[in-house]
Write an enzyme that holds these catalytic residues in place. Structure first.
Site, PDB file in Angstrom:
ATOM      1  N   GLU A 129       0.801  -1.076   0.028  1.00 16.75           N
ATOM      2  CA  GLU A 129       0.010   0.066  -0.051  1.00 16.75           C
ATOM      3  C   GLU A 129       1.021   1.184  -0.045  1.00 16.75           C
ATOM      4  O   GLU A 129       2.068   1.292   0.250  1.00 16.75           O
ATOM      5  CB  GLU A 129      -0.894   0.039   0.955  1.00 16.75           C
ATOM      6  CG  GLU A 129      -0.510  -0.091   2.364  1.00 16.75           C
ATOM      7  CD  GLU A 129      -1.370  -0.431   3.571  1.00 16.75           C
ATOM      8  OE1 GLU A 129      -1.990   0.496   4.090  1.00 16.75           O
ATOM      9  OE2 GLU A 129      -1.802  -1.649   3.749  1.00 16.75           O
ATOM     10  N   CYS A 181       4.240   8.120  -0.233  1.00 13.65           N
ATOM     11  CA  CYS A 181       4.946   7.283   0.838  1.00 13.65           C
ATOM     12  C   CYS A 181       4.975   5.789   0.159  1.00 13.65           C
ATOM     13  O   CYS A 181       3.957   5.161  -0.192  1.00 13.65           O
ATOM     14  CB  CYS A 181       3.949   7.121   1.839  1.00 13.65           C
ATOM     15  SG  CYS A 181       4.496   6.045   3.063  1.00 13.65           S
ATOM     16  N   CYS A 223       7.413  -7.131   6.364  1.00 18.00           N
ATOM     17  CA  CYS A 223       8.516  -6.610   7.162  1.00 18.00           C
ATOM     18  C   CYS A 223       9.192  -7.514   8.268  1.00 18.00           C
ATOM     19  O   CYS A 223       8.399  -8.208   8.989  1.00 18.00           O
ATOM     20  CB  CYS A 223       8.443  -5.154   7.802  1.00 18.00           C
ATOM     21  SG  CYS A 223       9.856  -4.510   8.697  1.00 18.00           S
ATOM     22  N   CYS A 278       8.451  -4.546  15.007  1.00 20.59           N
ATOM     23  CA  CYS A 278       7.997  -3.521  15.980  1.00 20.59           C
ATOM     24  C   CYS A 278       6.687  -3.791  16.775  1.00 20.59           C
ATOM     25  O   CYS A 278       5.606  -4.150  15.881  1.00 20.59           O
ATOM     26  CB  CYS A 278       8.157  -2.213  15.348  1.00 20.59           C
ATOM     27  SG  CYS A 278       9.728  -1.758  14.790  1.00 20.59           S
ATOM     28  N   CYS A 309       3.353  -1.996  15.083  1.00 19.22           N
ATOM     29  CA  CYS A 309       3.186  -1.808  13.615  1.00 19.22           C
ATOM     30  C   CYS A 309       2.509  -3.094  12.865  1.00 19.22           C
ATOM     31  O   CYS A 309       2.680  -4.289  13.274  1.00 19.22           O
ATOM     32  CB  CYS A 309       4.712  -1.767  12.931  1.00 19.22           C
ATOM     33  SG  CYS A 309       4.679  -1.677  11.162  1.00 19.22           S
ATOM     34  N   CYS A 367      -0.888   2.643   9.013  1.00 19.93           N
ATOM     35  CA  CYS A 367      -0.008   1.970   7.982  1.00 19.93           C
ATOM     36  C   CYS A 367      -0.223   0.437   7.994  1.00 19.93           C
ATOM     37  O   CYS A 367      -0.013  -0.166   9.219  1.00 19.93           O
ATOM     38  CB  CYS A 367       1.240   2.414   8.083  1.00 19.93           C
ATOM     39  SG  CYS A 367       1.462   3.656   9.552  1.00 19.93           S
TER      40      CYS A 367
HETATM   41  N1  SAH Z   1      10.995   0.310   8.548  1.00 18.17           N
HETATM   42  C1  SAH Z   1      11.251   1.811   8.636  1.00 18.17           C
HETATM   43  C2  SAH Z   1      10.017   2.313   7.794  1.00 18.17           C
HETATM   44  C3  SAH Z   1       8.707   2.179   8.610  1.00 18.17           C
HETATM   45  S1  SAH Z   1       7.207   3.102   8.620  1.00 18.17           S
HETATM   46  C4  SAH Z   1      11.260   2.416  10.101  1.00 18.17           C
HETATM   47  O1  SAH Z   1      11.256   1.628  10.885  1.00 18.17           O
HETATM   48  O2  SAH Z   1      11.537   3.620  10.165  1.00 18.17           O
HETATM   49  C5  SAH Z   1       7.442   4.674   9.061  1.00 18.17           C
HETATM   50  C6  SAH Z   1       7.059   5.281  10.491  1.00 18.17           C
HETATM   51  O3  SAH Z   1       5.964   4.682  10.919  1.00 18.17           O
HETATM   52  C7  SAH Z   1       8.483   4.570  11.287  1.00 18.17           C
HETATM   53  O4  SAH Z   1       8.613   5.222  12.572  1.00 18.17           O
HETATM   54  C8  SAH Z   1       7.227   3.530  12.237  1.00 18.17           C
HETATM   55  O5  SAH Z   1       7.983   3.110  13.580  1.00 18.17           O
HETATM   56  C9  SAH Z   1       5.976   4.165  12.236  1.00 18.17           C
HETATM   57  N2  SAH Z   1       4.686   3.446  12.485  1.00 18.17           N
HETATM   58  C10 SAH Z   1       4.400   2.142  12.361  1.00 18.17           C
HETATM   59  N3  SAH Z   1       3.363   1.775  12.874  1.00 18.17           N
HETATM   60  C11 SAH Z   1       3.035   2.859  13.513  1.00 18.17           C
HETATM   61  C12 SAH Z   1       1.722   2.823  14.306  1.00 18.17           C
HETATM   62  N4  SAH Z   1       0.859   2.163  14.392  1.00 18.17           N
HETATM   63  N5  SAH Z   1       1.574   4.080  14.898  1.00 18.17           N
HETATM   64  C13 SAH Z   1       2.545   5.211  14.810  1.00 18.17           C
HETATM   65  N6  SAH Z   1       3.814   5.301  13.974  1.00 18.17           N
HETATM   66  C14 SAH Z   1       4.009   3.906  13.486  1.00 18.17           C
END
Ligand code: SAH
Length: 351
Positions: free
Chosen positions: A89, A102, A109, A113, A116, A332
């Site tokens: 997406e 984006c 992934c 985390c 996420c 996301c």
């Molecule tokens: N793998 C990369 C890109 C990921 S997404 C990274 O870790 O930076 C981009 C951002 O969105 C990252 O900072 C990630 O931690 C954040 N993110 C993911 N899920 C989230 C959520 N549920 N709420 C807030 N931020 C989120």
């Protein structure tokens, strides 16, 4: 099948040469490819050439399967289908300074985390350079004359876990004979894969590094991000300092605020202390709640305001990320998950 969008013009011309087509055909073909036109629409190419291409190659491996447009701010959310049926997406945000897309760099992934949605089923595979460029090409074609100006690598996937393909993609998008987009308009977001952060600093690419920090210390960071068990925060911050020194560009720290976990005033103090002297900006992201991720919750407005004020008092440059497209989809990675789950239910005869 050959993914032509993973090639630059000389590579495409070489590939055609091996099929005994002259160089000027490469130029014509490349122009169409970057416009997102399918082979049958490439009207200045001979019919048999187009037919041959359709048998051996893919014009754009990314297709917009669904698009949702926000009535609030014009934000668009896309569900793309890849050539092998995988789904990813993306989001297009419309700012007064241009359109920001984006992009995803992987299907799913590996990083795990805790908050996420993209990582829930692990990583299916990394995207090719053409599949990253293809997201821009597909959106440009949809925008009819308007175009994507800036790119953030903040969709699903960890860009530094797909290092070579992401570097090739950045060079392709920047290529004068290609989309000719500025790398100054690119933010690469990483959870902090330290060795590849050092490699990136040596590439000579003027991209902004965004670092997902999300915590003021290792203890809290380890609760949210498994990668913190591999790389200590001191080492991550040292790699950020090195990036600033080598590129002259400030680093952006992303900080997802999780209620009762990382947004107390004492955490702001500790964070300010750790970042002292580092040329940086902090971007606060109130947690986007993902219901499959259980107990983690968004902070209250009062917690956000207090945390932000505390950082400002300690001379840290900080903003709160604007929430856009609130009416179109949740956090996301959730659109893809929801689609896959609905399709599974439908194929089992449940609606
Ligand atoms: N793998 C990369 C890109 C990921 S997404 C990274 O870790 O930076 C981009 C951002 O969105 C990252 O900072 C990630 O931690 C954040 N993110 C993911 N899920 C989230 C959520 N549920 N709420 C807030 N931020 C989120």
């Amino acid at each position: 099948m050959e993914q032509l969008l993973s090639m630059n013009l000389p590579e495409l011309t070489d590939w055609l040469k091996a099929l005994r087509y002259p160089a000027f055909r490469g130029k014509q073909l490349y122009e169409w490819l970057l416009k997102g036109v399918p082979f049958e629409g490439m009207t200045n190419l001979p019919k048999d050439f187009r037919a041959k291409l359709a048998r051996t190659a893919v014009a754009n491996p990314v297709r917009i399967r669904d698009a949702f447009v926000s009535r609030l701010d014009g934000t668009e959310k896309y569900l793309y289908e890849l050539d092998d049926g995988n789904l990813i997406e993306g989001v297009l945000m419309r700012y007064h300074h241009g359109n920001t897309l984006c992009l995803s760099t992987q299907v799913g992934c590996h990083m795990g985390c805790a908050f996420c949605a993209s990582t829930l089923e692990g990583c299916v595979r990394s995207l090719t350079p053409g599949e990253m460029l293809g997201q821009i090409v597909a959106v440009n074609a949809r925008l009819n004359g308007d175009r994507v100006d800036n790119v953030v690598l903040m969709g699903s996937g960890e860009p530094l876990d797909n290092y070579d393909n992401v570097m090739k993609f950045l060079r392709l998008m920047n290529d004068e004979k290609g989309l000719n987009m500025s790398l100054r308009g690119v933010s690469l977001s990483t959870c902090g894969l330290v060795p590849n952060m050092y490699r990136l600093a040596e590439e000579g690419l003027p991209v902004t590094l965004s670092l997902s920090l999300h915590a003021p210390n290792d203890e809290i960071r380890k609760k949210l991000m498994p990668v913190a068990k591999v790389y200590a925060m001191d080492d991550v911050l040292a790699a950020c300092r090195n990036y600033v020194e080598k590129t002259g560009r400030r680093v952006i720290f992303e900080y997802a605020m999780v209620g009762d976990v990382n947004c107390e005033p004492a955490h702001a103090d500790e964070l300010a202390h750790r970042l002292r002297g580092l040329q940086c900006h902090v971007n606060l992201i109130p947690l986007n709640e993902v219901k499959e991720r259980g107990a983690l919750k968004a902070p209250t407005q009062a917690q956000i305001d207090r945390f932000m004020k505390r950082l400002q008092e300690r001379h840290i440059s900080v903003t709160r990320r604007r929430e856009m497209g609130d009416d179109i989809q949740g956090a996301c990675g959730q659109l893809r998950r929801r689609t896959i789950m609905n399709e599974e239910l439908e194929s089992n005869g449940v609606k």
